[in-house]
Design a protein around this motif. Structure first.
Motif, PDB file in Angstrom:
ATOM      1  N   ALA A 170       0.821  -1.215   0.000  1.00 55.37           N
ATOM      2  CA  ALA A 170       0.000   0.000   0.000  1.00 55.37           C
ATOM      3  C   ALA A 170       0.851   1.259   0.000  1.00 55.37           C
ATOM      4  O   ALA A 170       0.581   2.215  -0.742  1.00 55.37           O
ATOM      5  N   MET A 171       1.905   1.269   0.821  1.00 56.43           N
ATOM      6  CA  MET A 171       2.730   2.469   0.910  1.00 56.43           C
ATOM      7  C   MET A 171       3.592   2.668  -0.328  1.00 56.43           C
ATOM      8  O   MET A 171       3.789   3.799  -0.785  1.00 56.43           O
ATOM      9  N   ALA A 172       4.100   1.577  -0.890  1.00 58.03           N
ATOM     10  CA  ALA A 172       4.898   1.695  -2.113  1.00 58.03           C
ATOM     11  C   ALA A 172       4.040   2.240  -3.250  1.00 58.03           C
ATOM     12  O   ALA A 172       4.461   3.127  -4.013  1.00 58.03           O
ATOM     13  N   LEU A 173       2.823   1.720  -3.380  1.00 65.83           N
ATOM     14  CA  LEU A 173       1.921   2.187  -4.428  1.00 65.83           C
ATOM     15  C   LEU A 173       1.506   3.637  -4.204  1.00 65.83           C
ATOM     16  O   LEU A 173       1.463   4.442  -5.146  1.00 65.83           O
ATOM     17  N   MET A 174       1.215   3.976  -2.962  1.00 63.82           N
ATOM     18  CA  MET A 174       0.806   5.334  -2.638  1.00 63.82           C
ATOM     19  C   MET A 174       1.890   6.339  -3.031  1.00 63.82           C
ATOM     20  O   MET A 174       1.606   7.353  -3.678  1.00 63.82           O
ATOM     21  N   ARG A 175       3.124   6.026  -2.691  1.00 62.47           N
ATOM     22  CA  ARG A 175       4.215   6.957  -2.975  1.00 62.47           C
ATOM     23  C   ARG A 175       4.528   7.011  -4.468  1.00 62.47           C
ATOM     24  O   ARG A 175       4.836   8.080  -5.007  1.00 62.47           O
ATOM     25  N   GLN A 176       4.425   5.874  -5.128  1.00 61.37           N
ATOM     26  CA  GLN A 176       4.680   5.859  -6.566  1.00 61.37           C
ATOM     27  C   GLN A 176       3.621   6.659  -7.322  1.00 61.37           C
ATOM     28  O   GLN A 176       3.912   7.309  -8.334  1.00 61.37           O
ATOM     29  N   ARG A 177       2.385   6.641  -6.841  1.00 57.12           N
ATOM     30  CA  ARG A 177       1.306   7.393  -7.482  1.00 57.12           C
ATOM     31  C   ARG A 177       1.378   8.882  -7.166  1.00 57.12           C
ATOM     32  O   ARG A 177       0.672   9.683  -7.774  1.00 57.12           O
ATOM     33  N   GLY A 178       2.187   9.268  -6.177  1.00 58.09           N
ATOM     34  CA  GLY A 178       2.213  10.658  -5.746  1.00 58.09           C
ATOM     35  C   GLY A 178       0.980  11.040  -4.957  1.00 58.09           C
ATOM     36  O   GLY A 178       0.581  12.203  -4.903  1.00 58.09           O
ATOM     37  N   PHE A 179       0.376  10.047  -4.305  1.00 59.43           N
ATOM     38  CA  PHE A 179      -0.826  10.248  -3.502  1.00 59.43           C
ATOM     39  C   PHE A 179      -0.467  11.096  -2.292  1.00 59.43           C
ATOM     40  O   PHE A 179       0.437  10.759  -1.530  1.00 59.43           O
ATOM     41  N   ASN A 180      -1.154  12.246  -2.101  1.00 62.15           N
ATOM     42  CA  ASN A 180      -0.773  13.169  -1.038  1.00 62.15           C
ATOM     43  C   ASN A 180      -1.832  13.266   0.059  1.00 62.15           C
ATOM     44  O   ASN A 180      -2.853  12.577   0.026  1.00 62.15           O
ATOM     45  N   ALA A 181      -1.572  14.138   1.004  1.00 60.01           N
ATOM     46  CA  ALA A 181      -2.459  14.253   2.165  1.00 60.01           C
ATOM     47  C   ALA A 181      -3.858  14.705   1.773  1.00 60.01           C
ATOM     48  O   ALA A 181      -4.857  14.267   2.346  1.00 60.01           O
ATOM     49  N   GLU A 182      -3.946  15.576   0.768  1.00 63.87           N
ATOM     50  CA  GLU A 182      -5.269  16.045   0.350  1.00 63.87           C
ATOM     51  C   GLU A 182      -6.042  14.918  -0.333  1.00 63.87           C
ATOM     52  O   GLU A 182      -7.258  14.796  -0.148  1.00 63.87           O
ATOM     53  N   ASP A 183      -5.339  14.095  -1.116  1.00 61.24           N
ATOM     54  CA  ASP A 183      -5.984  12.927  -1.712  1.00 61.24           C
ATOM     55  C   ASP A 183      -6.502  11.998  -0.611  1.00 61.24           C
ATOM     56  O   ASP A 183      -7.608  11.455  -0.703  1.00 61.24           O
ATOM     57  N   PHE A 184      -5.661  11.804   0.416  1.00 59.63           N
ATOM     58  CA  PHE A 184      -6.056  10.937   1.532  1.00 59.63           C
ATOM     59  C   PHE A 184      -7.298  11.492   2.228  1.00 59.63           C
ATOM     60  O   PHE A 184      -8.214  10.743   2.575  1.00 59.63           O
ATOM     61  N   ALA A 185      -7.343  12.791   2.385  1.00 61.40           N
ATOM     62  CA  ALA A 185      -8.479  13.408   3.071  1.00 61.40           C
ATOM     63  C   ALA A 185      -9.778  13.196   2.309  1.00 61.40           C
ATOM     64  O   ALA A 185     -10.846  13.073   2.911  1.00 61.40           O
ATOM     65  N   ARG A 186      -9.703  13.131   0.976  1.00 67.03           N
ATOM     66  CA  ARG A 186     -10.919  12.918   0.184  1.00 67.03           C
ATOM     67  C   ARG A 186     -11.505  11.537   0.440  1.00 67.03           C
ATOM     68  O   ARG A 186     -12.702  11.318   0.225  1.00 67.03           O
TER      69      ARG A 186
END
Length: 323
Positions: A170-186
């Motif tokens: 999950a964390m490797a994919l999240m970082r590779q996608r550039g998933f940020n805090a605002e995306d997480f908040a959504r």
């Protein structure tokens, strides 16, 4: 040895075994892990996580972690899959099947159907030569030399390894996608994180009659009445173009009177200049941090031209679930 010492010893032994087994996972991060990530990054559908027993419980957590960090995912129970829910898997999906032994009986029916539909399988298993491993596009090895259970029966070390490899994915994919805090908040709009990141200052600020303001040409009496009317603890002081030139606070009023000045005196010499103000486009979380850093409880809100558009205090933020 008394009961307390015995219990602490058992607990330490459990943690030491699980930590040692988890440490061995690091050496197993290889091309299989990269292949698993690539399958999920290129997946046009969803990640479907499945497993039975403790593996199923952890699978639900992995599915939730993936879904909340940018990888659409859901959990599918293998038994339910064999009774109709297999239809939930689409041609663009990727299956992640968790089974420590890799010999779950449901696999005998599920794997051939997935292969026929050309749906790739990521195996999370300790059985690297098992039917599950042999039918998978890649194998994430979670095998352990020793379970923390003294009988070697309850999934303990292996359960921890399963959870950790899921988090690593999950964390490797999240970082590779550039998933940020605002995306997480959504993905978490109902929580405090969502409130901090999704709400902007202009969503929460006071406007209209609730906005305390006076002109710079006013007297101290007018500012005091505005303080009393709104109860915010400050009044925004504006020039003729409605730009904020300063603030007049309860503290400014007390200091003015203690110094022997009168309420009928002009306001301009009594105000705090330039005063702190909040940009209307700031996130609510940024506003909260700024108020704390400035050691103030409220501030006027301005637009990019410096014009007064509202006011905000800590109570407004707390009411919105921020803080």
């Amino acid at each position: 040895m008394d009961n307390a010492s015995t219990l602490l010893t058992f607990a330490r032994e459990t943690l030491e075994i699980e930590l040692a087994e988890a440490q061995r996972l690091l050496a197993r991060l290889d091309d299989n892990f990269v292949r698993a990530c690539e399958l999920l990054l290129n997946c046009r559908g969803k990640a479907v996580i499945s497993g039975i027993g403790k593996s199923g419980h952890i699978g639900k957590k992995i599915a939730a972690s993936l879904a909340s960090t940018g990888t659409p995912a859901f959990f599918l129970h293998p038994a339910e899959a064999l009774h109709g829910d297999l239809g939930m898997i689409g041609p663009d999906d990727v299956m992640i099947f968790i089974s420590y032994s890799g010999h779950a009986k449901e696999l005998d029916l599920i794997l051939p159907l997935l292969a026929e539909s050309r749906i790739p399988v990521i195996a999370i298993t300790g059985g690297t030569a098992s039917p599950l491993a042999q039918g998978a596009a890649c194998v994430l090895d979670i095998s352990v030399e020793r379970e923390a259970c003294p009988m070697g029966l309850a999934p303990t070390s292996s359960a921890v390894n399963t959870l950790m490899i899921g988090d690593a994915l999950a964390m490797a994919l999240m970082r590779q996608r550039g998933f940020n805090a605002e995306d997480f908040a959504r993905s978490h709009p109902g929580g405090s994180l969502g409130a901090r990141l999704l709400n902007r200052v202009h969503h929460l600020m006071r406007t209209g009659d609730r906005l305390p303001k006076v002109q710079e040409s006013a007297d101290v009496m007018a500012a005091m009445l505005e303080l009393s009317r709104t109860g915010l603890g400050l009044v925004a002081v504006c020039d003729e173009q409605q730009k904020v030139v300063g603030v007049f606070t309860d503290g400014d009023l007390r200091r003015w009177l203690v110094q022997g000045h009168k309420l009928e005196d002009p306001l301009s010499p009594a105000i705090t200049r330039p005063g702190y103000r909040l940009p209307e486009q700031w996130r609510a979380g940024e506003a909260l941090e700024a108020l704390h850093e400035q050691h103030i409880s409220a501030a006027p809100v301005v637009n990019v031209e410096g014009e007064l558009v509202g006011a905000l205090n800590l109570h407004d933020l707390h009411q919105a679930g921020i803080g």
